[in-house]
Scaffold this active site. Structure first.
Site, mmCIF file in Angstrom:
data_model
loop_
_atom_site.group_PDB
_atom_site.id
_atom_site.type_symbol
_atom_site.label_atom_id
_atom_site.label_comp_id
_atom_site.label_asym_id
_atom_site.label_seq_id
_atom_site.Cartn_x
_atom_site.Cartn_y
_atom_site.Cartn_z
ATOM 1 N N LEU A 127 81.756 56.541 75.592
ATOM 2 C CA LEU A 127 81.056 55.470 76.321
ATOM 3 C C LEU A 127 81.430 55.475 77.805
ATOM 4 O O LEU A 127 81.221 54.495 78.519
ATOM 5 C CB LEU A 127 81.382 54.102 75.705
ATOM 6 C CG LEU A 127 80.990 53.921 74.236
ATOM 7 C CD1 LEU A 127 81.415 52.542 73.726
ATOM 8 C CD2 LEU A 127 79.487 54.104 74.021
ATOM 9 N N ASP A 174 77.166 60.297 83.628
ATOM 10 C CA ASP A 174 77.991 59.097 83.438
ATOM 11 C C ASP A 174 78.240 58.384 84.762
ATOM 12 O O ASP A 174 78.205 57.154 84.847
ATOM 13 C CB ASP A 174 79.337 59.476 82.795
ATOM 14 C CG ASP A 174 79.149 60.260 81.512
ATOM 15 O OD1 ASP A 174 78.016 60.282 80.989
ATOM 16 O OD2 ASP A 174 80.130 60.858 81.032
ATOM 17 N N TYR A 223 83.971 71.100 75.408
ATOM 18 C CA TYR A 223 82.872 70.739 76.313
ATOM 19 C C TYR A 223 82.655 71.849 77.351
ATOM 20 O O TYR A 223 81.525 72.310 77.568
ATOM 21 C CB TYR A 223 83.225 69.423 77.008
ATOM 22 C CG TYR A 223 82.162 68.909 77.938
ATOM 23 C CD1 TYR A 223 81.198 68.024 77.501
ATOM 24 C CD2 TYR A 223 82.126 69.319 79.276
ATOM 25 C CE1 TYR A 223 80.222 67.541 78.363
ATOM 26 C CE2 TYR A 223 81.150 68.851 80.140
ATOM 27 C CZ TYR A 223 80.207 67.961 79.683
ATOM 28 O OH TYR A 223 79.235 67.492 80.537
HETATM 29 C C1 GLA Z 1 79.924 63.706 78.729
HETATM 30 C C2 GLA Z 1 79.786 64.179 80.156
HETATM 31 C C3 GLA Z 1 78.329 64.019 80.642
HETATM 32 C C4 GLA Z 1 77.335 64.653 79.664
HETATM 33 C C5 GLA Z 1 77.641 64.206 78.230
HETATM 34 C C6 GLA Z 1 76.804 64.947 77.223
HETATM 35 O O1 GLA Z 1 79.710 62.332 78.657
HETATM 36 O O2 GLA Z 1 80.631 63.450 81.009
HETATM 37 O O3 GLA Z 1 78.208 64.582 81.922
HETATM 38 O O4 GLA Z 1 77.325 66.042 79.776
HETATM 39 O O5 GLA Z 1 78.992 64.384 77.881
HETATM 40 O O6 GLA Z 1 75.464 64.672 77.403
#
Ligand code: GLA
Length: 388
Positions: A127, A174, A223
């Site tokens: 979040l 975000d 990631y």
């Molecule tokens: C995390 C990253 C975002 C985005 C999401 C996946 O929240 O901070 O930049 O890549 O994952 O959509």
């Protein structure tokens, strides 16, 4: 919620510094409705800023020092922005240093401040508690240093802070939504141009955040690996990002990719298209179409992008079987944390009760879930102005 938190940081500030804070700043977390792992491919996303936030009560200092206490961690950080050279702190303090570092590097003359920080965004839940902290700190620096607040610029600097200092190669979603959120709306963001369009939820619907209660370690490396795989796939088409590979080109050239690259690219290309369709569905009040797109997004994240988890899948399945559910999917980076559901507004209470029970039966884990409200981006809380 925000009011309680505001009272808490204000009181703690007065206890610590013996006078009232000049400002209380707020930066929200977010939930993403659709458009996952597309932002760092220069694609489209559709998040909304939520009623969970980070607050900082602060007051300008006469020197350059930053002295900030975290109520959530019961730790105090003291830094001098001009002499930060490398990572020195761990945890939450890293984000404060990171923002001081990128703002100094961008040429801002930073004034010091005393602050107390606290939040109610669950950590590691997908979040965006980190982006909210970054934006709250950036706002604190601009206030203390008389720098005009430029949301887009501050979102970009915060992303740099996270990429370069913290080491998470995140996209801009975000930070953008925490800086630019619009109350009552989701924001369709083109992560290439940073153009952003407020889009209201279809009438009579509500958004439920469903926390699986699970967290994944080593999220950054999984990631960053996805990000690399997307770049490699784009390069096979002579492009730097998958935004520039259209569906036809992808289908014709997919044979050049490994199976893994093909699945990663297929997710991103289809997901970008789903965001555009979601915007149309929202604008034409077609809640069912929006729900179906969310379900398709989850399937693609689970099977092609492989960022879901057993608990996220169970949560989504429980939600889809509950009354009033229009669609559900994992949200955020994945691997654990939260899922999101679109429901008919009148189904709220039975929905959350039934999903909670089904999820507990299936996993033995107690989830938490709540119907969220779409809020505005970073702001200064109205009652936060006290005379010194
Ligand atoms: C995390 C990253 C975002 C985005 C999401 C996946 O929240 O901070 O930049 O890549 O994952 O959509």
């Amino acid at each position: 919620m925000a009011l309680e938190l505001q009272t808490k940081v204000t009181k703690a500030f007065i206890d610590r510094f013996d006078h009232a804070p000049t400002w209380v700043v707020r930066a929200p977390g977010r939930v993403n409705l659709i458009g996952e792992h597309t932002d760092y491919n220069d694609g489209y996303v559709m998040p909304l800023a939520i009623d969970r936030q980070i607050l900082i009560a602060l007051c300008k200092r006469t020197d350059q020092k930053v002295l900030v206490h975290s109520l959530d961690y019961d730790e105090t950080l003291e830094i001098l922005p001009s002499s930060l050279i490398s990572r020195g702190n761990t945890g939450w303090g890293e984000y404060v240093s990171a923002i001081a570092f990128v703002m100094t590097r961008a040429g801002y003359g930073l004034q010091g401040w005393d602050g107390v920080v606290a939040g109610d965004i669950p950590k590691g839940a997908g979040l965006s508690s980190s982006a909210a902290l970054e934006l709250a700190v950036a706002n604190a620096f601009t206030l203390a240093s008389d720098i005009p607040w430029e949301p887009l610029k501050m979102a970009q600097l915060s992303q740099q802070a996270e990429n370069e200092w913290v080491g998470m190669q995140c996209g801009i979603m975000d930070q953008m939504i925490s800086a630019c959120g619009i109350a009552g709306h989701a924001l369709m963001i083109d992560c290439r141009s940073l153009e952003h369009t407020p889009v209201a939820l279809p009438h009579g619907t509500a958004v439920v955040v469903m926390d699986t209660g699970t967290r994944r370690g080593l999220l950054d490396s999984a990631y960053n690996e996805r990000r690399r795989q997307c770049q490699e796939a784009a390069q096979m088409f002579g492009k730097t990002v998958l935004r520039d590979v259209d569906r036809n080109t992808f289908e014709k050239g997919a044979f050049k990719l490994t199976d893994l690259q093909r699945r990663r690219a297929r997710h991103v290309i289809a997901e970008n298209n789903r965001v555009l369709l979601a915007m149309q569905a929202m604008q034409s009040q077609d809640a069912h179409a929006l729900g179906r797109l969310m379900v398709a997004s989850h399937t693609s994240l689970r099977d092609d992008f492989e960022v879901s988890s057993r608990e996220l899948n169970i949560m989504v399945e429980c939600a889809l079987k509950a009354p009033g559910c229009l669609g559900a999917r994992m949200t955020g980076a994945g691997f654990g944390g939260c899922a999101v559901a679109l429901i008919t507004a009148e189904a709220r209470t039975p929905f959350t009760d039934i999903v909670t029970q089904k999820y507990v039966d299936a996993t033995g884990i107690q989830p938490s879930m709540y119907v969220c409200q779409a809020k505005g981006g970073v702001d200064i809380l109205p009652d936060g102005s006290f005379s010194q």
